[in-house]
Design a protein around this motif. Structure first.
Motif, PDB file in Angstrom:
ATOM      1  N   GLU A 133       0.830  -1.193   0.000  1.00 47.06           N
ATOM      2  CA  GLU A 133       0.000   0.000   0.000  1.00 47.06           C
ATOM      3  C   GLU A 133       0.870   1.251   0.000  1.00 47.06           C
ATOM      4  O   GLU A 133       1.961   1.288   0.597  1.00 47.06           O
ATOM      5  N   ILE A 134       0.374   2.274  -0.724  1.00 49.33           N
ATOM      6  CA  ILE A 134       0.993   3.595  -0.756  1.00 49.33           C
ATOM      7  C   ILE A 134      -0.073   4.620  -0.411  1.00 49.33           C
ATOM      8  O   ILE A 134      -1.159   4.612  -0.991  1.00 49.33           O
ATOM      9  N   ALA A 135       0.228   5.501   0.523  1.00 47.47           N
ATOM     10  CA  ALA A 135      -0.643   6.632   0.848  1.00 47.47           C
ATOM     11  C   ALA A 135       0.166   7.910   0.668  1.00 47.47           C
ATOM     12  O   ALA A 135       1.349   7.952   1.009  1.00 47.47           O
ATOM     13  N   ALA A 136      -0.463   8.933   0.111  1.00 47.49           N
ATOM     14  CA  ALA A 136       0.195  10.227  -0.110  1.00 47.49           C
ATOM     15  C   ALA A 136      -0.740  11.309   0.408  1.00 47.49           C
ATOM     16  O   ALA A 136      -1.849  11.474  -0.108  1.00 47.49           O
ATOM     17  N   TYR A 137      -0.295  12.054   1.421  1.00 48.58           N
ATOM     18  CA  TYR A 137      -1.193  12.937   2.154  1.00 48.58           C
ATOM     19  C   TYR A 137      -0.981  14.407   1.837  1.00 48.58           C
ATOM     20  O   TYR A 137       0.153  14.895   1.814  1.00 48.58           O
ATOM     21  N   SER A 138      -2.109  15.079   1.604  1.00 47.04           N
ATOM     22  CA  SER A 138      -2.159  16.532   1.596  1.00 47.04           C
ATOM     23  C   SER A 138      -2.814  16.972   2.897  1.00 47.04           C
ATOM     24  O   SER A 138      -3.268  16.151   3.690  1.00 47.04           O
ATOM     25  N   ALA A 139      -2.861  18.284   3.116  1.00 47.84           N
ATOM     26  CA  ALA A 139      -3.523  18.815   4.309  1.00 47.84           C
ATOM     27  C   ALA A 139      -4.865  19.410   3.921  1.00 47.84           C
ATOM     28  O   ALA A 139      -4.970  20.149   2.938  1.00 47.84           O
ATOM     29  N   LEU A 140      -5.903  19.076   4.660  1.00 45.89           N
ATOM     30  CA  LEU A 140      -7.194  19.707   4.455  1.00 45.89           C
ATOM     31  C   LEU A 140      -7.125  21.168   4.896  1.00 45.89           C
ATOM     32  O   LEU A 140      -6.182  21.588   5.571  1.00 45.89           O
ATOM     33  N   ASP A 141      -8.128  21.932   4.500  1.00 46.55           N
ATOM     34  CA  ASP A 141      -8.220  23.304   4.986  1.00 46.55           C
ATOM     35  C   ASP A 141      -8.272  23.302   6.509  1.00 46.55           C
ATOM     36  O   ASP A 141      -8.803  22.373   7.118  1.00 46.55           O
ATOM     37  N   PRO A 142      -7.735  24.360   7.137  1.00 44.74           N
ATOM     38  CA  PRO A 142      -7.853  24.450   8.604  1.00 44.74           C
ATOM     39  C   PRO A 142      -9.311  24.333   9.031  1.00 44.74           C
ATOM     40  O   PRO A 142     -10.208  24.921   8.418  1.00 44.74           O
ATOM     41  N   ASN A 143      -9.558  23.535  10.058  1.00 41.81           N
ATOM     42  CA  ASN A 143     -10.887  23.304  10.630  1.00 41.81           C
ATOM     43  C   ASN A 143     -11.780  22.419   9.768  1.00 41.81           C
ATOM     44  O   ASN A 143     -12.901  22.114  10.156  1.00 41.81           O
ATOM     45  N   GLN A 144     -11.294  21.979   8.594  1.00 36.78           N
ATOM     46  CA  GLN A 144     -12.067  21.030   7.801  1.00 36.78           C
ATOM     47  C   GLN A 144     -11.801  19.626   8.328  1.00 36.78           C
ATOM     48  O   GLN A 144     -10.654  19.263   8.620  1.00 36.78           O
ATOM     49  N   THR A 145     -12.848  18.804   8.440  1.00 32.71           N
ATOM     50  CA  THR A 145     -12.706  17.475   9.017  1.00 32.71           C
ATOM     51  C   THR A 145     -13.415  16.428   8.162  1.00 32.71           C
ATOM     52  O   THR A 145     -14.317  16.740   7.391  1.00 32.71           O
ATOM     53  N   LYS A 146     -12.978  15.199   8.327  1.00 34.88           N
ATOM     54  CA  LYS A 146     -13.633  14.069   7.667  1.00 34.88           C
ATOM     55  C   LYS A 146     -14.861  13.669   8.482  1.00 34.88           C
ATOM     56  O   LYS A 146     -14.765  13.400   9.680  1.00 34.88           O
ATOM     57  N   LEU A 147     -16.011  13.615   7.836  1.00 34.34           N
ATOM     58  CA  LEU A 147     -17.265  13.298   8.514  1.00 34.34           C
ATOM     59  C   LEU A 147     -17.664  11.843   8.366  1.00 34.34           C
ATOM     60  O   LEU A 147     -18.206  11.236   9.290  1.00 34.34           O
ATOM     61  N   LYS A 148     -17.424  11.281   7.184  1.00 38.78           N
ATOM     62  CA  LYS A 148     -17.863   9.912   6.897  1.00 38.78           C
ATOM     63  C   LYS A 148     -17.011   9.338   5.784  1.00 38.78           C
ATOM     64  O   LYS A 148     -16.660  10.049   4.833  1.00 38.78           O
ATOM     65  N   GLU A 149     -16.699   8.059   5.900  1.00 33.99           N
ATOM     66  CA  GLU A 149     -15.858   7.398   4.887  1.00 33.99           C
ATOM     67  C   GLU A 149     -16.348   5.978   4.680  1.00 33.99           C
ATOM     68  O   GLU A 149     -16.673   5.275   5.636  1.00 33.99           O
ATOM     69  N   ASP A 150     -16.442   5.579   3.418  1.00 33.94           N
ATOM     70  CA  ASP A 150     -16.684   4.180   3.081  1.00 33.94           C
ATOM     71  C   ASP A 150     -15.851   3.830   1.859  1.00 33.94           C
ATOM     72  O   ASP A 150     -16.149   4.256   0.738  1.00 33.94           O
ATOM     73  N   LEU A 151     -14.788   3.060   2.078  1.00 29.48           N
ATOM     74  CA  LEU A 151     -13.941   2.572   0.990  1.00 29.48           C
ATOM     75  C   LEU A 151     -14.389   1.196   0.520  1.00 29.48           C
ATOM     76  O   LEU A 151     -13.793   0.638  -0.396  1.00 29.48           O
ATOM     77  N   PHE A 152     -15.400   0.637   1.172  1.00 32.10           N
ATOM     78  CA  PHE A 152     -15.971  -0.680   0.864  1.00 32.10           C
ATOM     79  C   PHE A 152     -14.938  -1.805   1.007  1.00 32.10           C
ATOM     80  O   PHE A 152     -15.112  -2.882   0.442  1.00 32.10           O
ATOM     81  N   ASN A 153     -13.871  -1.552   1.774  1.00 37.78           N
ATOM     82  CA  ASN A 153     -12.838  -2.562   1.953  1.00 37.78           C
ATOM     83  C   ASN A 153     -13.224  -3.627   2.969  1.00 37.78           C
ATOM     84  O   ASN A 153     -12.541  -4.645   3.093  1.00 37.78           O
ATOM     85  N   ASP A 154     -14.333  -3.391   3.698  1.00 41.25           N
ATOM     86  CA  ASP A 154     -14.837  -4.403   4.624  1.00 41.25           C
ATOM     87  C   ASP A 154     -15.759  -5.399   3.930  1.00 41.25           C
ATOM     88  O   ASP A 154     -16.375  -6.256   4.573  1.00 41.25           O
ATOM     89  N   VAL A 155     -15.880  -5.281   2.600  1.00 41.63           N
ATOM     90  CA  VAL A 155     -16.648  -6.204   1.762  1.00 41.63           C
ATOM     91  C   VAL A 155     -18.115  -6.254   2.184  1.00 41.63           C
ATOM     92  O   VAL A 155     -18.762  -7.295   2.128  1.00 41.63           O
ATOM     93  N   ASN A 156     -18.647  -5.113   2.626  1.00 44.43           N
ATOM     94  CA  ASN A 156     -20.088  -5.041   2.848  1.00 44.43           C
ATOM     95  C   ASN A 156     -20.559  -3.634   2.545  1.00 44.43           C
ATOM     96  O   ASN A 156     -19.758  -2.709   2.381  1.00 44.43           O
ATOM     97  N   ALA A 157     -21.856  -3.479   2.435  1.00 44.54           N
ATOM     98  CA  ALA A 157     -22.463  -2.177   2.144  1.00 44.54           C
ATOM     99  C   ALA A 157     -23.395  -1.783   3.279  1.00 44.54           C
ATOM    100  O   ALA A 157     -24.470  -1.231   3.050  1.00 44.54           O
ATOM    101  N   ASN A 158     -22.973  -2.031   4.511  1.00 41.51           N
ATOM    102  CA  ASN A 158     -23.786  -1.664   5.667  1.00 41.51           C
ATOM    103  C   ASN A 158     -24.046  -0.164   5.675  1.00 41.51           C
ATOM    104  O   ASN A 158     -23.135   0.646   5.482  1.00 41.51           O
ATOM    105  N   GLY A 159     -25.283   0.204   5.912  1.00 38.34           N
ATOM    106  CA  GLY A 159     -25.652   1.618   5.948  1.00 38.34           C
ATOM    107  C   GLY A 159     -26.221   2.140   4.649  1.00 38.34           C
ATOM    108  O   GLY A 159     -26.817   3.216   4.632  1.00 38.34           O
TER     109      GLY A 159
END
Length: 377
Positions: A133-159
């Motif tokens: 795996e390779i991850a390459a990170y930028s910075a979000l705007d100040p005070n911007q946050t991640k609210l919800k994420e689904d990469l579907f890597n858990d092999v389900n579509a719960n929700g």
């Protein structure tokens, strides 16, 4: 920006990989899918005695990257011992020690660099050249946050809750699920079938899957995801694919809809209010069949901006809906594929606009001119 107080964002999830070689076609795409598990990753075919193999992740637009994280292939079959991280501005970071053989992430932090791509050059290894795996990170705007994420890597579509638009499919059927067709999209969310209908006013409808368990808490959002209309050779392969957002209530009557149709050759931003559709903006381009593309939708200050592969393609001002939920949309398309759905809070810097009056109309006595909007974020 102050990296110590800014949340990071993994731009590699939306990058296009190219490699010097690969033992499998699928392996090319497994080094930036967010999965660092045994059996997943990219392995090259070069002999380690050759002294070189590489993998490059190309972004859809220039990114400011300050951190790269690498996970080695788990186990002794492939262990990276030395190499470099190369960036498009000509700078590089040395990989001077072997990566942990158990797949533990190894972090490389450097002065932020504006770059179009990140390339990992592998120059010394045991067994084979490869990375999990390779991850390459930028910075979000100040005070911007991640609210919800689904990469579907858990092999389900719960929700997620699939349903037909409006009164249902006049023709065809639909099926939503993860890993329905692993040859097209392993561990991603797919719709198969050819559900299609039209409203009395002629707007095409189909099927969507609503993210039921999450409502955007504020008025605005910054949505990122990947989409692909698969080239399956079936009868309906390049119809509409897109996103619903600002989704209000549970009755399928109030939301914004972005749909991109290969059959019709358009990108359209629609508003469905009280069950009736209104077209807000359109452009005469769509997508390339069988090729992944990125979408970003920013909704802030009553302005909606749509970016496709890093380019702003639609912009409109409308204050009807805010917050709400999102859904994934498909119509007349037997292979709609979605991955890496991430909802962020709205950017810290507000959208602002300029209204530009057409000069020729301003010269007509009594005319107030036509005003076209240009928005920025």
């Amino acid at each position: 920006f102050d990296l110590s107080v800014t949340e990071s964002f993994n731009e590699a999830l939306y990058a296009t990989p190219t490699v010097s070689s690969s033992t499998t076609p699928a392996g090319v795409f497994e080094a930036n899918d967010g999965i660092a598990l045994p059996g997943n990753g990219w392995i090259g075919t070069e002999s380690v005695s050759s002294g070189s193999a590489w993998i490059r992740l190309t972004f859809d637009s220039t990114k400011t990257i300050y951190r790269v994280v690498l996970n080695d292939i788990i186990g002794p079959a492939a262990r990276l011992e030395a190499g470099s991280i190369e960036l498009s501005d000509g700078s590089s970071v040395v990989i001077g020690a072997p990566l942990p053989d158990d797949g533990t992430a190894q972090e490389f932090v450097f002065t932020p660099v504006q770059t179009d791509w990140v390339q990992i050059n592998l120059t010394q290894a045991t067994g084979s050249y490869g990375l999990a795996e390779i991850a390459a990170y930028s910075a979000l705007d100040p005070n911007q946050t991640k609210l919800k994420e689904d990469l579907f890597n858990d092999v389900n579509a719960n929700g997620w809750a699939p349903r037909a638009d409006g009164s249902g499919c006049e023709r065809g059927a639909f099926n939503w699920g993860v890993d329905i067709d692993a040859a097209v999209l392993p561990q991603g969310y797919q719709q198969t079938g050819d559900c299609r209908s039209f409203t009395p006013e002629g707007v095409e409808t189909g099927t969507h899957s609503l993210l039921e368990d999450f409502t955007i808490p504020g008025a605005g959002m910054d949505l990122r995801l990947r989409l692909l209309a698969g080239d399956t050779g079936a009868g309906w392969t390049n119809g509409a694919i897109g996103v619903l957002f600002g989704y209000q209530g549970v009755d399928d009557n109030n939301y914004y809809r972005l749909d991109i149709s290969g059959l019709e050759g358009h990108r359209k931003l629609l508003k469905k209010q009280g069950g009736a559709f209104t077209e807000l903006d359109t452009s005469p381009q769509s997508y390339t069949l069988g090729t992944w593309f990125n979408l970003r939708i920013v909704h802030q200050n009553d302005v909606i901006l749509v970016y496709q592969d890093g380019e702003k393609v639609l912009a409109v001002e409308d204050s009807t809906f805010s917050g709400g939920r999102i859904a994934l949309f498909c119509a007349r398309n037997e292979s709609c594929n979605f991955d890496n759905v991430i909802i962020l809070s709205e950017p810290s810097d507000p959208i602002f606009g300029m209204n530009i009056a057409d000069e020729d109309l301003l010269n007509i006595p009594g005319s107030v001119g036509h005003k076209s909007g240009e928005y920025f974020v």
